[in-house]
Write a protein that holds these residues in place. Structure first.
Motif, PDB file in Angstrom:
ATOM      1  N   PHE A 184     -33.743 -27.291  -3.266  1.00  0.00           N
ATOM      2  CA  PHE A 184     -33.684 -28.581  -3.158  1.00  0.00           C
ATOM      3  C   PHE A 184     -34.255 -28.644  -0.915  1.00  0.00           C
ATOM      4  O   PHE A 184     -34.620 -29.117  -0.315  1.00  0.00           O
ATOM      5  CB  PHE A 184     -32.922 -29.538  -3.298  1.00  0.00           C
ATOM      6  N   LEU A 185     -34.213 -27.194  -0.822  1.00  0.00           N
ATOM      7  CA  LEU A 185     -34.504 -27.355  -0.023  1.00  0.00           C
ATOM      8  C   LEU A 185     -36.420 -27.407   1.300  1.00  0.00           C
ATOM      9  O   LEU A 185     -37.145 -27.659   0.940  1.00  0.00           O
ATOM     10  CB  LEU A 185     -34.482 -26.373   1.295  1.00  0.00           C
ATOM     11  N   GLN A 238     -38.764 -27.963   4.128  1.00  0.00           N
ATOM     12  CA  GLN A 238     -39.200 -27.176   5.564  1.00  0.00           C
ATOM     13  C   GLN A 238     -38.811 -27.316   6.664  1.00  0.00           C
ATOM     14  O   GLN A 238     -39.087 -28.588   6.855  1.00  0.00           O
ATOM     15  CB  GLN A 238     -41.015 -26.222   4.806  1.00  0.00           C
ATOM     16  N   HIS A 276     -38.045 -40.830   3.629  1.00  0.00           N
ATOM     17  CA  HIS A 276     -39.148 -40.737   3.178  1.00  0.00           C
ATOM     18  C   HIS A 276     -39.984 -42.169   2.680  1.00  0.00           C
ATOM     19  O   HIS A 276     -40.497 -42.615   1.993  1.00  0.00           O
ATOM     20  CB  HIS A 276     -39.405 -39.555   1.760  1.00  0.00           C
ATOM     21  N   LEU A 277     -39.888 -42.899   3.847  1.00  0.00           N
ATOM     22  CA  LEU A 277     -40.241 -44.149   4.001  1.00  0.00           C
ATOM     23  C   LEU A 277     -41.471 -44.686   4.591  1.00  0.00           C
ATOM     24  O   LEU A 277     -41.825 -45.612   4.679  1.00  0.00           O
ATOM     25  CB  LEU A 277     -39.152 -45.904   3.921  1.00  0.00           C
ATOM     26  N   ASN A 278     -41.658 -43.461   5.914  1.00  0.00           N
ATOM     27  CA  ASN A 278     -42.498 -43.410   6.173  1.00  0.00           C
ATOM     28  C   ASN A 278     -44.254 -43.327   6.175  1.00  0.00           C
ATOM     29  O   ASN A 278     -44.703 -42.474   5.501  1.00  0.00           O
ATOM     30  CB  ASN A 278     -42.928 -42.535   7.666  1.00  0.00           C
ATOM     31  N   GLY A 315     -47.860 -33.570   2.530  1.00  0.00           N
ATOM     32  CA  GLY A 315     -49.004 -31.891   1.840  1.00  0.00           C
ATOM     33  C   GLY A 315     -47.619 -31.455   1.919  1.00  0.00           C
ATOM     34  O   GLY A 315     -46.909 -31.608   1.352  1.00  0.00           O
ATOM     35  N   CYS A 341     -45.283 -28.500  -1.671  1.00  0.00           N
ATOM     36  CA  CYS A 341     -44.150 -28.652  -2.972  1.00  0.00           C
ATOM     37  C   CYS A 341     -44.658 -29.963  -3.920  1.00  0.00           C
ATOM     38  O   CYS A 341     -45.364 -30.072  -4.739  1.00  0.00           O
ATOM     39  CB  CYS A 341     -43.214 -28.878  -2.197  1.00  0.00           C
ATOM     40  N   PHE A 395     -48.373 -29.220   8.012  1.00  0.00           N
ATOM     41  CA  PHE A 395     -48.432 -30.541   7.216  1.00  0.00           C
ATOM     42  C   PHE A 395     -47.296 -31.514   7.434  1.00  0.00           C
ATOM     43  O   PHE A 395     -47.639 -32.624   7.133  1.00  0.00           O
ATOM     44  CB  PHE A 395     -48.071 -29.534   5.774  1.00  0.00           C
ATOM     45  N   LYS A 396     -46.397 -31.281   8.479  1.00  0.00           N
ATOM     46  CA  LYS A 396     -45.196 -31.620   9.092  1.00  0.00           C
ATOM     47  C   LYS A 396     -44.750 -30.948   9.822  1.00  0.00           C
ATOM     48  O   LYS A 396     -45.246 -29.956  10.712  1.00  0.00           O
ATOM     49  CB  LYS A 396     -43.993 -32.142   8.022  1.00  0.00           C
ATOM     50  N   ARG A 443     -49.778 -40.881  12.195  1.00  0.00           N
ATOM     51  CA  ARG A 443     -48.354 -41.091  11.769  1.00  0.00           C
ATOM     52  C   ARG A 443     -47.635 -42.124  12.589  1.00  0.00           C
ATOM     53  O   ARG A 443     -46.457 -41.821  12.801  1.00  0.00           O
ATOM     54  CB  ARG A 443     -47.128 -39.747  12.725  1.00  0.00           C
TER      55      ARG A 443
END
Ligand code: UDX
Length: 452
Positions: free
Chosen positions: A164-165, A167, A261-263, A269, A272, A331-332, A428
């Motif tokens: 569940f890691l 990046q 994870h609400l942004n 991307g 995963c 991607f982030k 963003r």
């Protein structure tokens, strides 16, 4: 960092890890860190040599340090030799890639290759643990496959142990994981895997192999869905003049929803979410089930990736001949990985339309350049710069794709002063609408109230 108090009492194991990508290498250095003896196997000799010399083949905070320590303390080894890797291994972790195929299904050929290699080479009882993300039922098949190819009477079982890691925080996510999921089909396998993970001192969720496989897909797809839901709501916010940042804040205090994870933004991307959502939808389809929620997340995300281009197209008559600043290629933030990044789709469109793109990323440029080498592409041109403000000089428009700190530090005044036309499309939501208006920068973002 893991507590050293465990080391004195716990049983340490000989472990082999196949595949030195994100999943394999991070797991390997963390296993070595807590005291196991770990040998990493990879077919890529260059990668193995890099690791042997203490250099991490990709950027990941903390990885380099743990790699160096593992080598120094003689608990971490690297090889391309199958026999050296499998000799004495009580457990073999498989962390090879399961890339997406054109139909959305996962390509299991690397897993099959490794499974056969294990069956043909292992000479002692051992547990094979699949860490790679694989469709439900794969572990059963891998076990059968190993048994079909096994020549001697040794015991080889297969267990599932999804990863569940994320990046950019992979080492932290492993050493301080929220939970460890293990899927086994015998007491022997469950006990061995529990023992291997005991020194981490983390909660262990022990389930069947199929449930473990499903947990991974369900968790990733849920997070992807959460992001797509916020993107959908953001798009609606724009239409009704509400602000997604306030909406997200108001939602986040409810701990049934949570703040993570609400942004809203330009879509998810990475290696995963895009792959796993499609694989889960494919799996459902194979079983005659229409997984509407996940399908909706995929659809929203596809559209979200081009949302800035749509905004820009209704403002500009053409991109041809315009100088465009592209800020952020990965991607982030926190990674040099650009897989499925919004920058790919957007830059490729801009180049097709004849734009002169000036791109900046603090760490992702060398990788991104492999896909878009500096110079001409179709009707356009791309130039890479090493300072974010250099991308802005004389630009007619700016696109923000990744919220790197270096990009967040650019002030509204910088946009105003450096650009030919201060026109910014922010994927963003990193800038204040009020401040941008004050600096007289024309500013478009995602799901925000017009007045800010
Ligand atoms: C993800 C999961 O977090 C991890 O648990 C799993 O094992 C692998 O997939 P990762 O892909 O590294 O990890 O990154 P993550 O931080 O989850 O971000 C994925 C994508 O979603 C990025 O493109 C990011 O920009 C985007 N995202 C994330 C949003 O758009 N909004 C958010 O609120 C969070």
């Amino acid at each position: 960092m893991v507590s050293r108090k465990w080391l004195a009492n716990d049983m340490m194991y000989q472990i082999a890890v196949v595949g030195t990508g994100y999943v394999g290498l991070v797991a390997a250095v963390c296993f070595a860190e807590i005291g196991h003896h770990v040998t990493c196997l990879d077919v890529d000799g260059d990668k193995i040599n890099l690791c042997k010399s203490g250099i991490a083949p990709f950027f990941e905070p903390g990885l380099q340090e743990l790699l160096a320590r593992g080598l120094e303390q003689g608990r971490l080894f690297f090889t391309t030799d199958v026999n050296q890797a499998y000799r004495d291994a009580a457990a073999i972790f498989i962390g090879v890639g399961t890339p997406e195929q054109p139909d959305g299904s996962a390509d299991l050929s690397s897993i099959a290759k490794v499974a056969r290699q294990i069956a043909e080479n292992v000479k002692q009882d051992c547990l094979v643990i699949v860490k790679s993300t694989v469709p439900v039922g794969t572990n059963d098949k891998v076990e059968q496959f190993v048994r079909d190819f096994k020549k001697n009477g040794i015991r080889i079982e297969v267990a599932s142990n999804p990863e569940f890691l994320a990046q950019g925080s992979a080492v932290h996510d492993t050493l301080q994981a929220a939970r460890i999921v293990i899927g086994t089909s015998s007491r022997w396998a469950e006990d061995l895997l529990t023992d291997i993970y005991k020194p981490f001192g983390l909660p262990i969720v022990s389930v069947s192999r199929r449930s473990a496989e499903m947990i991974k897909y369900a968790a990733n797809s849920f997070l992807a869905l959460k992001i797509s839901y916020m993107n959908d709501i953001a798009n609606l916010c724009e239409l009704v003049d509400a602000d997604i940042l306030d909406v997200a804040k108001g939602m986040s205090y409810d701990d049934r929803i949570g703040a993570k994870h609400l942004n809203a933004g330009i879509g998810y991307g990475g290696s995963c979410f895009p792959k796993d959502t499609k694989a889960l939808e494919f799996l459902a389809k194979q079983h005659g089930y229409n997984l509407r929620t996940v399908k909706a997340a995929i659809d929203v995300n596809r559209d979200q990736k081009t949302i800035l281009i749509r905004k820009a197209s209704s403002r500009l008559i053409t991109f041809s001949g315009l100088q465009i600043a592209a800020l952020g290629l990965t991607f982030k933030p926190g990674t040099d990985d650009f897989r499925e990044s919004a920058a790919i789709d957007n830059i490729s469109f801009l180049l097709h339309e004849g734009a002169e793109v000036f791109a900046y990323d603090p760490v992702g440029t060398p990788n991104f350049q492999k896909l878009f080498p500096q110079g001409r592409h179709e009707a356009g041109n791309i130039t890479y710069v090493t300072q974010p403000r250099d991308a802005l000089k004389n630009a007619h428009a700016c696109f923000i794709f990744t919220e790197w700190q270096q990009i967040k530090e650019i002030t509204p005044q910088d946009y105003r002063q450096l650009m030919h036309t201060p026109l910014v499309f922010d994927g963003r939501n990193i800038l204040s609408i009020k401040e941008m208006a004050k600096a007289q920068v024309e500013y478009y973002s995602i799901g925000r109230q017009r007045k800010g």
